[in-house]
Design an enzyme around this catalytic site. Structure first.
Site, mmCIF file in Angstrom:
data_model
loop_
_atom_site.group_PDB
_atom_site.id
_atom_site.type_symbol
_atom_site.label_atom_id
_atom_site.label_comp_id
_atom_site.label_asym_id
_atom_site.label_seq_id
_atom_site.Cartn_x
_atom_site.Cartn_y
_atom_site.Cartn_z
ATOM 1 N N GLU A 180 31.421 47.623 36.956
ATOM 2 C CA GLU A 180 31.436 46.715 35.805
ATOM 3 C C GLU A 180 30.222 46.894 34.888
ATOM 4 O O GLU A 180 29.347 46.016 34.798
ATOM 5 C CB GLU A 180 31.534 45.262 36.291
ATOM 6 N N GLU A 185 39.022 45.409 42.266
ATOM 7 C CA GLU A 185 38.718 43.996 42.544
ATOM 8 C C GLU A 185 39.806 43.134 41.944
ATOM 9 O O GLU A 185 40.278 43.402 40.837
ATOM 10 C CB GLU A 185 37.387 43.537 41.905
HETATM 11 O O1 IFM Z 1 31.471 38.558 42.557
HETATM 12 C C1 IFM Z 1 31.816 39.318 41.446
HETATM 13 C C2 IFM Z 1 31.594 40.792 41.710
HETATM 14 O O2 IFM Z 1 30.288 41.061 42.097
HETATM 15 C C3 IFM Z 1 31.892 41.597 40.473
HETATM 16 N N1 IFM Z 1 33.191 41.270 39.937
HETATM 17 C C4 IFM Z 1 33.541 39.884 39.792
HETATM 18 C C5 IFM Z 1 33.269 39.129 41.065
HETATM 19 C C6 IFM Z 1 33.632 37.651 40.893
HETATM 20 O O3 IFM Z 1 32.864 37.073 39.880
#
Ligand code: IFM
Length: 454
Positions: free
Chosen positions: A177, A363
């Site tokens: 990210e 994710e």
């Molecule tokens: O916890 C975070 C993660 O570290 C990165 N993506 C989003 C998740 C939820 O906010």
């Protein structure tokens, strides 16, 4: 609005997906490891940020977290018990190097070696993320990602890790990210290092992309059969209204939030309109940078949580746009709308826009206020439904032509949710932070039952 006591959604079957589909959970080092001062780990920007009053909602930090550093065998046993065949983790750079040069810390290398062996012994294919936000503080003090010296430091760290683990880890994610690293950390300022400077943030974004581009061939040189990519967090976008102003605002937001990262990765450079809008805040670009960034990767990682609704907001930096909070429908404890079909929409848009090759959902998950019942069970119905409905959407995306090859639920464990501290729980496994007891929630049990289907 909640889903309490709603009928179970129509969930897909495992057999709806390819036999070799990857089913995992994702985590990150600072959020779960703890052991903040063990075995030569040095301070990270998140240690420093969390120690600054007013930054973390519950005043906590990641120094103990889930104590995964010591309890990983139990955590991997749970993951194996669920039937996962892959596990995405990140490496804590501060366990390996305190600054740009010198020899790597052998104890740090040994820890990740043991961790990877532990995954492989349990049938979990390791997916390593090199940078999930925990930069050594010494590098930040020397200029951080704004300074090109950090690109070289990242390459030295990447070299050390891929030489150490490359015989066993074939799947590498350079960055998690980059939007969050760059914009939240350096413009919005509510993540480490807590800066609020657009020029700095766009330089960070650029240097992070260059570091990715330069790391890809290095990883391939060190790792036979390497598969390398990046994990990008993205949102489908909606305009707040049919007004021309809101529609234009949505386009401007899209330029910075989506195309600013993806266009360069796919060889199209920074979007012209957005470059004009950010003006003097545009990054300094060295000769060869854009070619480096556009290196072809083996897959694209997509992190999806929710769609964003964008409105025109006069005077609101940087682009006179604002993301509005949801006003209706189901909402998670983070205040994020639950929109499963947004996952398919996003994956199909990416496929349509860039044809990136294999994609993985690296994710996807939800925070809800879990309650431990008198019997010790956690019936997290909303998270279970969220998971089922997003898997149905994933199947729709694949049926629609998106070449998705795997799914990683965020997250295996409840963990340190950055500026929210331990107030928000995303895990399929509940953590009692006082005792470090692990309990599989009903969402985790459902995922396990889904994976055990023939
Ligand atoms: O916890 C975070 C993660 O570290 C990165 N993506 C989003 C998740 C939820 O906010």
């Amino acid at each position: 609005m909640t889903t309490a006591n709603r009928p179970e959604p129509q969930a897909p079957q495992r057999s709806d997906f390819a036999r070799d589909f990857l089913w995992g959970c994702a985590t990150s080092s600072y959020q779960i490891e703890g052991a903040g001062r063990d075995d030569g780990r040095v301070e990270s920007i998140w240690d420093r940020f969390a120690a600054t009053p007013g930054t973390i909602r519950d005043g906590s930090n990641g120094l103990v977290a889930c104590d995964h550093y010591h309890r990983w065998p139990e955590d991997f046993d749970i993951a194996r018990g669920m039937g996962l065949n892959a596990y995405r983790f990140s490496i804590a750079w501060p366990r390996i190097f305190s600054e740009g040069g010198g020899a790597p810390n052998q104890k740090g290398l040994d820890f990740y070696s043991r961790l990877v062996d532990g995954m492989l012994e349990r049938g979990l294919q390791p997916w390593a993320t090199l940078y999930h936000w925990d930069l050594p503080q010494t590098l930040q003090d020397a200029g951080g990602w704004e300074d090109r010296a950090t690109i070289d430091a990242f390459l030295a760290y990447t070299d050390a890790m891929t030489r150490t683990l490359g015989d066993r880890v074939k799947h590498w994610i350079t960055h998690n990210e980059p939007w969050c690293t760059a914009i939240i950390g350096n413009f919005e300022g509510w993540h480490a290092p807590g800066k609020t400077d657009l020029k700095a943030a766009l330089q960070v974004a650029h240097n992070v992309l260059v570091s990715h581009g330069k790391a890809v061939p290095l990883i391939r040189a060190n790792v036979p059969d390497a598969q390398v990519g990046m994990a990008v967090s993205l949102h489908p976008l909606r305009a707040a209204s049919d007004s021309a102003e809101d529609i234009a605002a949505k386009e401007r937001h899209d330029g910075l939030r989506y195309r600013w990262f993806l266009d360069p990765l796919f060889g199209r450079g920074y979007p012209e309109a957005t470059l004009a809008q950010v003006g003097a805040a545009a990054p300094d670009v060295a000769p060869g940078d854009m070619d480096a960034i556009a290196v072809k990767t083996d897959f694209m990682g997509v992190n999806y949580y929710f769609p964003e609704t964008v409105a025109h907001a006069a005077g609101h930096a940087p682009l006179e746009t604002k993301v509005l909070p949801p006003t209706e429908g189901e909402i998670t404890a983070m205040g994020w709308p639950v929109v499963p079909e947004g996952l398919a929409e996003l994956l199909l848009r990416i496929e349509n826009d860039y044809h990136p090759g294999p994609m993985y959902v690296t994710e996807n998950g939800s925070a809800f206020d879990d309650v431990v019942g008198a019997d010790g069970e956690i019936d997290d119905e909303q998270r279970r439904h969220y998971l089922m409905r997003h898997l149905a959407s994933l199947k729709a995306a694949i049926d629609g032509g998106a070449p998705v090859k795997g799914y990683f639920a965020w997250s295996l464990l409840d963990n340190f949710e950055w500026a929210e501290g331990y107030l928000k729980r995303f895990g399929l496994v509940h953590i009692d932070y006082a005792t470090q007891q692990r309990r599989l929630k009903s969402s985790g049990k459902w995922y396990g039952a889904f994976l055990r289907q023939a």
